[in-house]
Write a protein that holds these residues in place. Structure first.
Motif, PDB file in Angstrom:
ATOM      1  N   ASP A   7      -3.065  -2.596  -5.340  1.00 23.18           N
ATOM      2  CA  ASP A   7      -2.747  -4.055  -5.919  1.00 23.18           C
ATOM      3  C   ASP A   7      -3.471  -4.120  -7.292  1.00 23.18           C
ATOM      4  O   ASP A   7      -3.312  -5.058  -7.871  1.00 23.18           O
ATOM      5  CB  ASP A   7      -3.387  -4.942  -4.812  1.00 23.18           C
ATOM      6  N   GLU A   8      -3.988  -3.081  -7.739  1.00 24.29           N
ATOM      7  CA  GLU A   8      -4.494  -3.062  -9.090  1.00 24.29           C
ATOM      8  C   GLU A   8      -3.551  -2.328  -9.940  1.00 24.29           C
ATOM      9  O   GLU A   8      -3.334  -1.216  -9.813  1.00 24.29           O
ATOM     10  CB  GLU A   8      -5.931  -2.263  -9.082  1.00 24.29           C
ATOM     11  N   GLU A   9      -3.109  -3.085 -10.869  1.00 27.37           N
ATOM     12  CA  GLU A   9      -2.317  -2.527 -11.968  1.00 27.37           C
ATOM     13  C   GLU A   9      -2.443  -1.480 -12.623  1.00 27.37           C
ATOM     14  O   GLU A   9      -1.978  -0.288 -12.855  1.00 27.37           O
ATOM     15  CB  GLU A   9      -1.710  -3.517 -12.689  1.00 27.37           C
ATOM     16  N   ALA A  10      -3.925  -1.446 -13.047  1.00 28.31           N
ATOM     17  CA  ALA A  10      -4.646  -0.284 -14.009  1.00 28.31           C
ATOM     18  C   ALA A  10      -4.447   0.964 -12.997  1.00 28.31           C
ATOM     19  O   ALA A  10      -4.134   2.031 -13.428  1.00 28.31           O
ATOM     20  CB  ALA A  10      -5.810  -0.554 -14.432  1.00 28.31           C
ATOM     21  N   VAL A  11      -4.856   0.954 -11.841  1.00 27.18           N
ATOM     22  CA  VAL A  11      -5.009   2.094 -10.817  1.00 27.18           C
ATOM     23  C   VAL A  11      -3.348   2.595 -10.743  1.00 27.18           C
ATOM     24  O   VAL A  11      -3.237   3.790 -10.814  1.00 27.18           O
ATOM     25  CB  VAL A  11      -5.471   1.752  -9.650  1.00 27.18           C
TER      26      VAL A  11
ATOM     27  N   THR B 181       5.889   2.767  -8.594  1.00 20.84           N
ATOM     28  CA  THR B 181       4.667   2.007  -8.104  1.00 20.84           C
ATOM     29  C   THR B 181       5.287   0.945  -7.362  1.00 20.84           C
ATOM     30  O   THR B 181       6.032   0.115  -7.741  1.00 20.84           O
ATOM     31  CB  THR B 181       3.635   1.727  -9.120  1.00 20.84           C
ATOM     32  N   PHE B 182       4.265   0.297  -6.459  1.00 27.74           N
ATOM     33  CA  PHE B 182       4.210  -0.891  -5.798  1.00 27.74           C
ATOM     34  C   PHE B 182       3.023  -1.636  -5.916  1.00 27.74           C
ATOM     35  O   PHE B 182       1.907  -0.898  -5.390  1.00 27.74           O
ATOM     36  CB  PHE B 182       4.769  -0.404  -4.314  1.00 27.74           C
ATOM     37  N   ASN B 183       2.934  -2.867  -5.816  1.00 33.82           N
ATOM     38  CA  ASN B 183       1.802  -3.700  -5.867  1.00 33.82           C
ATOM     39  C   ASN B 183       1.393  -4.372  -4.595  1.00 33.82           C
ATOM     40  O   ASN B 183       0.380  -4.988  -4.241  1.00 33.82           O
ATOM     41  CB  ASN B 183       1.425  -4.663  -6.917  1.00 33.82           C
ATOM     42  N   SER B 184       2.315  -3.786  -3.700  1.00 32.82           N
ATOM     43  CA  SER B 184       1.930  -4.624  -2.187  1.00 32.82           C
ATOM     44  C   SER B 184       2.490  -3.296  -1.195  1.00 32.82           C
ATOM     45  O   SER B 184       3.577  -2.774  -1.541  1.00 32.82           O
ATOM     46  CB  SER B 184       2.275  -5.942  -2.024  1.00 32.82           C
ATOM     47  N   GLY B 185       1.826  -3.542  -0.104  1.00 28.32           N
ATOM     48  CA  GLY B 185       2.348  -2.916   1.204  1.00 28.32           C
ATOM     49  C   GLY B 185       3.741  -3.109   1.549  1.00 28.32           C
ATOM     50  O   GLY B 185       4.553  -2.450   1.766  1.00 28.32           O
ATOM     51  N   ALA B 186       3.809  -4.468   1.436  1.00 33.23           N
ATOM     52  CA  ALA B 186       5.299  -5.117   1.807  1.00 33.23           C
ATOM     53  C   ALA B 186       6.187  -4.644   1.106  1.00 33.23           C
ATOM     54  O   ALA B 186       7.474  -4.161   1.414  1.00 33.23           O
ATOM     55  CB  ALA B 186       5.064  -6.527   1.762  1.00 33.23           C
TER      56      ALA B 186
ATOM     57  N   LEU C 272      -1.805   5.607  -1.181  1.00 30.03           N
ATOM     58  CA  LEU C 272      -1.662   4.300  -0.581  1.00 30.03           C
ATOM     59  C   LEU C 272      -3.183   3.718  -0.555  1.00 30.03           C
ATOM     60  O   LEU C 272      -4.211   4.475  -0.052  1.00 30.03           O
ATOM     61  CB  LEU C 272      -1.450   4.447   0.731  1.00 30.03           C
ATOM     62  N   ASP C 273      -3.600   2.605  -1.112  1.00 26.59           N
ATOM     63  CA  ASP C 273      -4.710   1.931  -1.294  1.00 26.59           C
ATOM     64  C   ASP C 273      -4.767   1.189   0.193  1.00 26.59           C
ATOM     65  O   ASP C 273      -3.993   0.811   0.710  1.00 26.59           O
ATOM     66  CB  ASP C 273      -4.651   0.694  -2.205  1.00 26.59           C
ATOM     67  N   LEU C 274      -5.937   1.064   0.714  1.00 30.15           N
ATOM     68  CA  LEU C 274      -6.304   0.691   2.156  1.00 30.15           C
ATOM     69  C   LEU C 274      -6.447  -0.969   1.935  1.00 30.15           C
ATOM     70  O   LEU C 274      -5.901  -1.653   2.821  1.00 30.15           O
ATOM     71  CB  LEU C 274      -7.506   1.072   2.728  1.00 30.15           C
ATOM     72  N   HIS C 275      -7.209  -1.285   1.136  1.00 25.72           N
ATOM     73  CA  HIS C 275      -7.734  -2.863   1.015  1.00 25.72           C
ATOM     74  C   HIS C 275      -6.591  -3.577  -0.069  1.00 25.72           C
ATOM     75  O   HIS C 275      -6.943  -3.378  -1.174  1.00 25.72           O
ATOM     76  CB  HIS C 275      -9.149  -3.071   0.651  1.00 25.72           C
TER      77      HIS C 275
ATOM     78  N   THR D 114       0.059  -7.278   3.405  1.00 28.03           N
ATOM     79  CA  THR D 114       0.007  -5.895   4.174  1.00 28.03           C
ATOM     80  C   THR D 114      -0.883  -4.997   3.641  1.00 28.03           C
ATOM     81  O   THR D 114      -0.415  -4.244   2.546  1.00 28.03           O
ATOM     82  CB  THR D 114       1.618  -5.537   4.344  1.00 28.03           C
ATOM     83  N   ASN D 115      -1.702  -4.578   4.354  1.00 25.24           N
ATOM     84  CA  ASN D 115      -2.723  -3.459   3.714  1.00 25.24           C
ATOM     85  C   ASN D 115      -2.375  -2.380   4.132  1.00 25.24           C
ATOM     86  O   ASN D 115      -1.313  -1.869   4.729  1.00 25.24           O
ATOM     87  CB  ASN D 115      -4.398  -3.904   4.238  1.00 25.24           C
ATOM     88  N   GLY D 116      -3.249  -1.239   3.641  1.00 27.26           N
ATOM     89  CA  GLY D 116      -2.869   0.229   3.793  1.00 27.26           C
ATOM     90  C   GLY D 116      -2.682   0.659   5.339  1.00 27.26           C
ATOM     91  O   GLY D 116      -2.024   1.409   5.709  1.00 27.26           O
ATOM     92  N   PHE D 117      -3.752   0.228   6.289  1.00 29.66           N
ATOM     93  CA  PHE D 117      -3.646   0.305   7.488  1.00 29.66           C
ATOM     94  C   PHE D 117      -2.430  -0.063   8.159  1.00 29.66           C
ATOM     95  O   PHE D 117      -1.874   0.408   9.174  1.00 29.66           O
ATOM     96  CB  PHE D 117      -4.921  -0.223   8.438  1.00 29.66           C
ATOM     97  N   ASP D 118      -2.204  -1.363   7.697  1.00 29.29           N
ATOM     98  CA  ASP D 118      -0.732  -1.851   8.314  1.00 29.29           C
ATOM     99  C   ASP D 118       0.594  -1.205   7.772  1.00 29.29           C
ATOM    100  O   ASP D 118       1.491  -0.842   8.666  1.00 29.29           O
ATOM    101  CB  ASP D 118      -0.508  -3.269   7.624  1.00 29.29           C
ATOM    102  N   VAL D 119       0.488  -0.574   6.727  1.00 33.64           N
ATOM    103  CA  VAL D 119       1.581   0.332   6.180  1.00 33.64           C
ATOM    104  C   VAL D 119       1.360   1.825   7.060  1.00 33.64           C
ATOM    105  O   VAL D 119       2.758   2.104   7.557  1.00 33.64           O
ATOM    106  CB  VAL D 119       1.346   0.790   4.663  1.00 33.64           C
TER     107      VAL D 119
END
Length: 130
Positions: free
Chosen positions: A14-18, A35-40, A56-59, A63-68
């Motif tokens: 969700d961090e564009e810079a990352v 790139t995708f800014n959300s798990g969904a 995949l970022d977790l937090h 839809t967070n990383g664990f959900d994905v």
């Protein structure tokens, strides 16, 4: 003459810079990157194409990383996940790996460590098809 396409790496954060930094790193290493800014958004994209791997970022909100990870496992989607997190907790690494992640890295991610993990996956896949 056939042209080999570079492996596609999905980056979900969700961090564009990352996202931008990881996308530049992937392209400099010879991978294609999306790139995708959300798990969904990432999960929706799987309807049209499967990446070689997802970073995949977790937090993330929604839809967070664990959900994905859980969706990939429950639906049998063969996309290996390398988890990156800036919010490391005592059980997050164990939980991510138990949920199917092939690697768990802390932000800021060391470029060489991440590229080594991708090279390992690429070589593993190549051995599996020979």
């Amino acid at each position: 003459m056939s042209e080999t396409r570079p492996a596609l790496i999905a980056i979900v954060d969700d961090e564009e810079a990352v996202c931008k930094a990881l996308q530049r790193l992937m392209r400099s290493a010879g991978f294609a990157a999306e790139t995708f800014n959300s798990g969904a958004d990432f999960l929706d994209s799987l309807r049209t194409r499967l990446p070689h791997c997802v970073i995949l970022d977790l937090h993330m909100p929604g839809t967070n990383g664990f959900d994905v990870l859980n969706r990939l496992a429950s639906e049998g989607v063969p996309v290996p996940a390398i988890v990156v997190t800036g919010n490391d907790t005592d059980d997050a690494g164990a939980r991510a790996l138990a949920s199917g992640a092939v690697a768990y890295l802390r932000k800021p991610v060391d470029d060489r460590t991440l590229l080594d993990a991708l090279t390992f996956l690429k070589n593993r896949d190549r051995r599996a098809t020979t």
